[in-house]
Design a protein around this motif. Structure first.
Motif, short mmCIF file in Angstrom:
data_model
loop_
_atom_site.label_atom_id
_atom_site.label_comp_id
_atom_site.label_asym_id
_atom_site.label_seq_id
_atom_site.Cartn_x
_atom_site.Cartn_y
_atom_site.Cartn_z
N TYR A 207 -5.91 6.74 86.74
CA TYR A 207 -6.57 7.01 88.02
C TYR A 207 -8.08 7.14 87.84
N GLY A 208 -8.52 7.48 86.61
CA GLY A 208 -9.94 7.66 86.35
C GLY A 208 -10.60 6.36 85.99
N ASN A 209 -11.90 6.48 85.62
CA ASN A 209 -12.54 5.24 85.22
C ASN A 209 -13.01 5.26 83.77
N ARG A 210 -12.62 6.33 83.02
CA ARG A 210 -13.02 6.37 81.62
C ARG A 210 -12.06 7.30 80.88
N ILE A 211 -11.70 6.95 79.66
CA ILE A 211 -10.78 7.78 78.90
C ILE A 211 -11.41 8.16 77.57
N LEU A 212 -11.44 9.50 77.31
CA LEU A 212 -11.90 9.98 76.01
C LEU A 212 -10.67 10.42 75.24
N THR A 213 -10.46 9.89 74.04
CA THR A 213 -9.32 10.31 73.26
C THR A 213 -9.80 11.21 72.13
N ILE A 214 -9.18 12.39 72.03
CA ILE A 214 -9.56 13.31 70.98
C ILE A 214 -8.40 13.52 70.03
N GLU A 215 -8.69 13.45 68.73
CA GLU A 215 -7.67 13.77 67.74
C GLU A 215 -8.31 14.65 66.68
N ASP A 216 -7.64 15.73 66.34
CA ASP A 216 -8.13 16.67 65.32
C ASP A 216 -9.59 17.05 65.53
N GLY A 217 -9.94 17.24 66.78
CA GLY A 217 -11.28 17.75 67.08
C GLY A 217 -12.36 16.69 67.07
N VAL A 218 -11.99 15.45 66.91
CA VAL A 218 -13.00 14.39 66.85
C VAL A 218 -12.72 13.38 67.95
N VAL A 219 -13.78 12.89 68.59
CA VAL A 219 -13.58 11.86 69.61
C VAL A 219 -13.25 10.56 68.90
N ARG A 220 -12.05 10.01 69.15
CA ARG A 220 -11.64 8.77 68.48
C ARG A 220 -12.09 7.56 69.28
N THR A 221 -11.75 7.57 70.56
CA THR A 221 -12.12 6.40 71.37
C THR A 221 -12.75 6.87 72.66
N ASP A 222 -13.56 6.01 73.20
CA ASP A 222 -14.19 6.28 74.49
C ASP A 222 -14.21 4.96 75.23
N THR A 223 -13.17 4.76 76.08
CA THR A 223 -13.02 3.42 76.68
C THR A 223 -12.99 3.49 78.19
N PRO A 224 -13.61 2.53 78.84
CA PRO A 224 -13.50 2.47 80.31
C PRO A 224 -12.10 2.02 80.69
N VAL A 225 -11.64 2.43 81.86
CA VAL A 225 -10.33 2.00 82.34
C VAL A 225 -10.51 0.64 82.97
N ALA A 226 -9.67 -0.31 82.51
CA ALA A 226 -9.86 -1.68 82.97
C ALA A 226 -9.46 -1.84 84.43
N GLY A 227 -8.20 -1.89 84.66
CA GLY A 227 -7.75 -2.12 86.03
C GLY A 227 -7.39 -0.82 86.70
N GLN A 228 -8.39 -0.17 87.24
CA GLN A 228 -8.13 1.15 87.84
C GLN A 228 -7.11 1.05 88.95
N LEU A 229 -6.20 2.07 88.98
CA LEU A 229 -5.14 2.04 89.99
C LEU A 229 -5.70 2.17 91.39
#
Lengths: 229, 790
Positions: A207-229
């Motif tokens: 539903y958003g337009n950007r996803i931050l993925t965190i693992e073990d306290g570190v930001v792993r990925t920071d990706t825009p949402v492609a086809g937003q719902l």
């Protein structure tokens, strides 16, 4: 709007630093709808708490709307809560002794807004969320989805520029969850409110337009949402 | 916001009914006690303060020397000669007034006769007390020797109306008086009260001892009014020099004491004020505030115990923008709401209890509903209580940080580490335990004094005032009563058996060391059968005998008198009593009169011509009590129709002497009961909360095989430890305190092991029952329910 620079958070436990967040740097612009994802214990909620100024980072700087939060005093922080930030919680955290209407009204009282304006804003929100009939009920008399609607209405009533939501649909069934998420998207698109949510659900993140993925306290990925719902 | 806070407070009260009930019960009791206290203290503090002119009025006090340079007693009796001398030679005085002690005398309007409190005074009394005249005025009221001033209720009693000036009254069935004035009733909290007041000039006709100016008879009150700006010390100084130079043979040093302070500070030791009724005021203040404090502690404990629940609310509100001040304000509002509810109940309760309280303390309190100060005081109490009860929880709760309180199931603290709450519970139980110990010790002391041998066979002994026709026809009366068989023995005497007012120092005996006797003796003037009627034990010699006419010049000594005189073989010795030579014919064992816990003054008993006073009779036990009373009443009415028959039973008279101890015992029982009730209520609340909080833990334990008893122990142990700590602190402390109290009595019991054991066991038992009730409930709950929860 939000500038995080090299944020670290650890709890000292028996002489060993137990890291929750490490070197987190991110910037969120006004009008974004960001979903923070990651496994349990990754530090998502801590990050959200730091954004909401409920917790202080051990190290690093945090600028909110150009101001340095880390060196801010309690009074100033309360001013920010009152004027710019709305919180939505997984467990709703409505106040049991207050009716729906009073719960929504509460932030305005702390903001010292006059009664007539309070009434009209609350009435407006009740109307928008189709809850006029339920305004005199107590939280315990509502379903989970309805309670969360009240929670969101309460977060919106002070007209914040940022909404921080910690697993807002975590306690809800999928149909109700979808309803809440559509509401968030609508608020984001139509009213330009910046939203940061923590979620476990891939679907909700869409539903958003950007996803931050965190693992073990570190930001792993920071990706825009492609086809937003 | 304020309205919303109140609404929320009310809702949260309804939501937590048990806690609300405990709080309201406790606070209502505490506030009721405080309200009564407020009224009582106002009453006591306003003693003799109804009129501005009383501020410059002083009473002349007399010190009684003990013969060794010390002072044994101080009282407000003075001689007749003092006032005229002061009036003449002390210019610092604005007015001097002689006043009689009040006594119950017969007054009649035609057929309607009543026995009411009478006093005699010089007209200067109107400059001392601010009596309000309904008719007549102060210049003429006591001018004529045969005038009488009535209080309003006396006028109503006698005539049924108030406009009675000029009406005739008959005093003691002997003298005709004219009503010259009617004044408003004197407030109960004024000294020297009376129902009717007569002129001193008239007193001099009625009682010759009032007319003769002497320096030996201390049976009259002297009041002084100082000129403005005169310090009492200067008057005291000139008093001493004046008495010396005047050549009076008075040895009693006098001093003056403010009339307004006499009631509260009227207890003297070595001629100095060491307290008085103020002690009762202080005691009651401490008790009432203590009870209120206990109730406040309950509020604090329950509020902080529920902190876990409230914490979330605090956290949420903080994220909504609430600052600490608004949260503190909200919690204080809650305690205020509770206080207001309680105070409303307390006012109602106080109104119900005031009559009982009035008769208990012999005061006249009422709630001045329309009095501004009362309302203000009430408001102050509510605010004070609300803040006292609410401040600790308010600051404690509002200090929670957001994140800790919002995390689900985050234990705020382990339940009951060494916390403020534990300390408060200990404080509560210390107070309760101390009161239990006090109650037990007071009870023990009262029974000790009661069981002390009186030296008089008090059963079947009655007394009756000797007055009217009986004064002249006593011998006939006695003969008729003995003949009727109602009475087996009787005598007349100048004073009552249990209270001897006639103290004097003018006595000499053979072998006396000092030039002048300084020891206060007591004199009883009587006829025959004093010893026989009372059943007093003779140690040597015999009672007066009608067979020996020389006995009219004889005297009986009490054992203490014989000892003080140091007479080895007192029989036959000649002593001088007030200038008269008398031969000792007997020595009798001391008996109890006046204060039962004190050694009394030495006493001489001698034959005296009949002057009125009292009659004491031993009822004939062969007949029933009712028959005896009926027979006595019938004969008395026949012979003395103007007077009502007033019989008092001596055992009741003696019981009445322990009145102040009985009152103290009753107060400590009431307050002790309340203290333990409130403390146990609080404990119940805490235990039930603890049980609720640990439902899951208990569920798990039950599943793992814990027995009911295990669970109960688990829950009770923490609380019982606190009670034990309270016992360890409070028992020695209160025992020491009560020991000091006991030292105040010449004859006293001691704090025994049993007192301690009973107090300890009682407290433990009550606490155990309180905890047990809740523990059983918690332990018996179905573990499945417990585990499903959440």
């Amino acid at each position: 709007m939000i500038e995080l620079n090299n944020i670290e958070k650890y709890h000292p436990a028996k002489g060993i630093k137990h890291y929750v967040l490490r070197h987190v740097s991110a910037s969120i612009a006004s009008g974004e709808f960001v979903s923070v994802m990651g496994p349990s214990g990754a530090g998502k909620s801590t990050l959200l708490n730091i954004l909401g100024m409920l917790e202080e980072p051990t190290y690093g700087t945090y600028h909110f709307m150009g101001e340095d939060i880390t060196s801010m005093n309690e009074r100033k922080r309360i001013e920010l809560y009152r004027n710019h930030i709305g919180f939505v919680f997984q467990a709703y955290h409505l106040i049991d002794e207050m009716t729906v209407q009073e719960n929504i009204e509460a932030p305005l009282i702390y903001k010292k807004i006059v009664a007539s304006e309070r009434k009209s804003r609350v009435a407006d929100l009740l109307d928008r969320f189709n809850m006029v009939a339920k305004k005199d009920l107590f939280p315990s008399q509502l379903s989970g989805g309805q309670q969360q609607l009240v929670g969101i209405a309460r977060a919106l009533v002070a007209e914040p520029s940022l909404i921080l939501a910690d697993e807002p649909t975590g306690n809800l069934q999928s149909a109700q969850a979808a309803e809440i998420m559509s509401l968030f998207r609508k608020l984001n698109r139509e009213e330009g409110i910046t939203i940061v949510q923590v979620t476990h659900s891939e679907k909700n993140a869409q539903y958003g337009n950007r996803i931050l993925t965190i693992e073990d306290g570190v930001v792993r990925t920071d990706t825009p949402v492609a086809g937003q719902l | 916001m304020f309205k919303l806070n109140i609404r929320i407070a009310l809702r949260s009260l309804l939501r937590n009914k048990p806690a609300a009930l405990i709080n309201i019960t406790g606070l209502t009791i505490g506030l009721t006690a405080c309200l009564m206290l407020l009224l009582y203290v106002t009453y006591e503090r306003n003693f003799d303060r109804h009129d501005a002119r009383t501020t410059r009025v002083y009473g002349v006090m007399t010190n009684v020397p003990d013969g060794k340079g010390g002072i044994t007693a101080t009282f407000d009796g003075t001689t007749t000669a003092l006032a005229p001398m002061l009036r003449q030679s002390l210019p610092a005085l604005e007015a001097v007034c002689r006043l009689s002690y009040g006594s119950i005398r017969l007054i009649a309007s035609g057929e309607h006769a009543f026995k009411k409190e009478a006093r005699f005074a010089e007209p200067e009394i109107f400059q001392m007390y601010g009596y309000r005249f309904l008719s007549g005025d102060s210049t003429t009221a006591l001018a004529d020797p045969h005038s009488v001033v009535l209080t309003a209720s006396m006028a109503k009693t006698l005539f049924g109306r108030l406009d009675v000036t000029g009406s005739r009254l008959r005093y003691q069935d002997q003298y005709d008086l004219k009503v010259t004035a009617v004044i408003e009733d004197l407030p109960l909290n004024s000294s020297n009260r009376f129902d009717y007041l007569m002129p001193w000039l008239f007193y001099e006709t009625v009682d010759p001892s009032a007319k003769e100016l002497n320096w030996t008879n201390y049976s009259f009150i002297t009041l002084l009014k100082l000129k403005p700006g005169i310090a009492p010390e200067t008057v005291n100084k000139s008093l001493v020099t004046l008495l010396k130079s005047s050549g009076s043979d008075s040895e009693q040093p006098h001093f003056i004491f403010p009339l307004q302070r006499l009631h509260l500070y009227g207890k003297f030791e070595q001629g100095r004020s060491v307290g008085g009724d103020i002690e009762q005021v202080r005691l009651f203040t401490a008790l009432a505030l203590g009870i209120l404090l206990l109730a406040c502690i309950n509020f604090m404990n329950l509020a902080t115990a529920r902190a876990g629940r409230r914490a979330r609310e605090v956290g949420v509100k903080k994220t909504l923008g609430a600052d600490r001040r608004s949260l503190v304000f909200q919690f204080l509002t809650e305690s205020m709401v509770l206080c207001l509810i309680s105070v409303a109940l307390a006012v109602a309760l106080a109104e119900l209890l005031i009559p009982a309280f009035n008769s208990l303390l012999r005061v006249q309190l009422n709630v001045g509903y329309f009095n501004g100060t009362t309302w203000l005081a009430l408001l102050a109490i509510v605010l004070f209580t609300g803040i006292l009860a609410g401040s600790y929880p308010a600051f404690y709760l509002s200090s929670f940080n957001v994140i800790g309180s919002l995390k689900r199931n985050a234990p705020l603290r382990r339940f009951l580490p060494f916390s403020m709450r534990q300390v408060l519970v200990v404080v509560q139980f210390c107070f309760a335990v101390s009161l239990i110990v006090a109650t037990l010790v007071i009870y023990k002391q009262i029974s000790y004094i009661k069981n002390r041998p009186l030296g008089v066979e008090v059963q079947a002994l009655v007394e009756m005032p000797l007055e009217g026709n009986l004064k002249t026809r006593f011998e006939l009366f006695k003969k008729r009563l003995l003949a009727s068989g109602a009475v087996s023995a009787m005598y007349q005497s100048s004073v009552k058996l249990a209270h001897h007012s006639s103290n004097f120092t003018d006595i000499r005996w053979p072998g006396m060391q000092a030039a002048v006797n300084r020891v206060m003796f007591n004199k009883v003037g009587t006829g025959y059968d004093f010893i026989k009627t009372n059943g007093i034990k003779m140690l040597a010699g015999r009672d007066f005998s009608p067979a020996l006419p020389t006995d009219s010049g004889g005297v009986l000594l009490s054992a203490r008198a014989a000892k003080i005189m140091g007479l080895k073989d007192p029989l036959g010795k000649v002593i001088q009593v007030m200038g008269e030579r008398r031969t000792v014919i007997g020595v009798f064992a001391d008996y109890v009169w006046d204060e039962p816990a004190k050694t009394n003054n030495p006493m001489v008993v001698q034959m005296e011509p009949l002057r009125g006073g009292s009659m004491t009779m031993r009822l004939n036990t062969a007949h029933s009590l009712e028959d005896n009373i009926a027979a006595i009443s019938k004969i008395a009415r026949e012979m003395n129709p103007a007077y009502p028959v007033e019989l008092s039973f001596m055992n009741q008279v003696y019981a009445g002497k322990l009145e102040s101890e009985r009152l103290l015992g009753l107060l400590s029982r009431i307050f002790g009961g309340l203290a333990i009730l409130i403390s146990c209520l609080g404990l119940y609340g805490l235990v039930s909360f603890s049980a609720e909080q640990r439902t899951r833990e208990f569920g798990v334990r039950r599943v793992l095989g814990a027995t009911l008893l295990n669970i109960m122990q688990l829950l009770s142990a923490a609380f019982l430890k606190l009670i034990a700590v309270a016992l360890v602190i409070a028992v020695p402390l209160s025992c020491a305190l009560m020991n000091t109290w006991l030292q105040g009595f010449e004859f006293h019991t001691s704090v025994s092991f049993w007192t301690i054991a009973v107090a300890t066991l009682l407290t433990l038992a009550l606490a155990l029952v309180t905890i047990g009730l809740q523990a059983v409930q918690a332990a018996r709950a179905n573990p499945v329910d417990a585990l499903k929860y959440e």
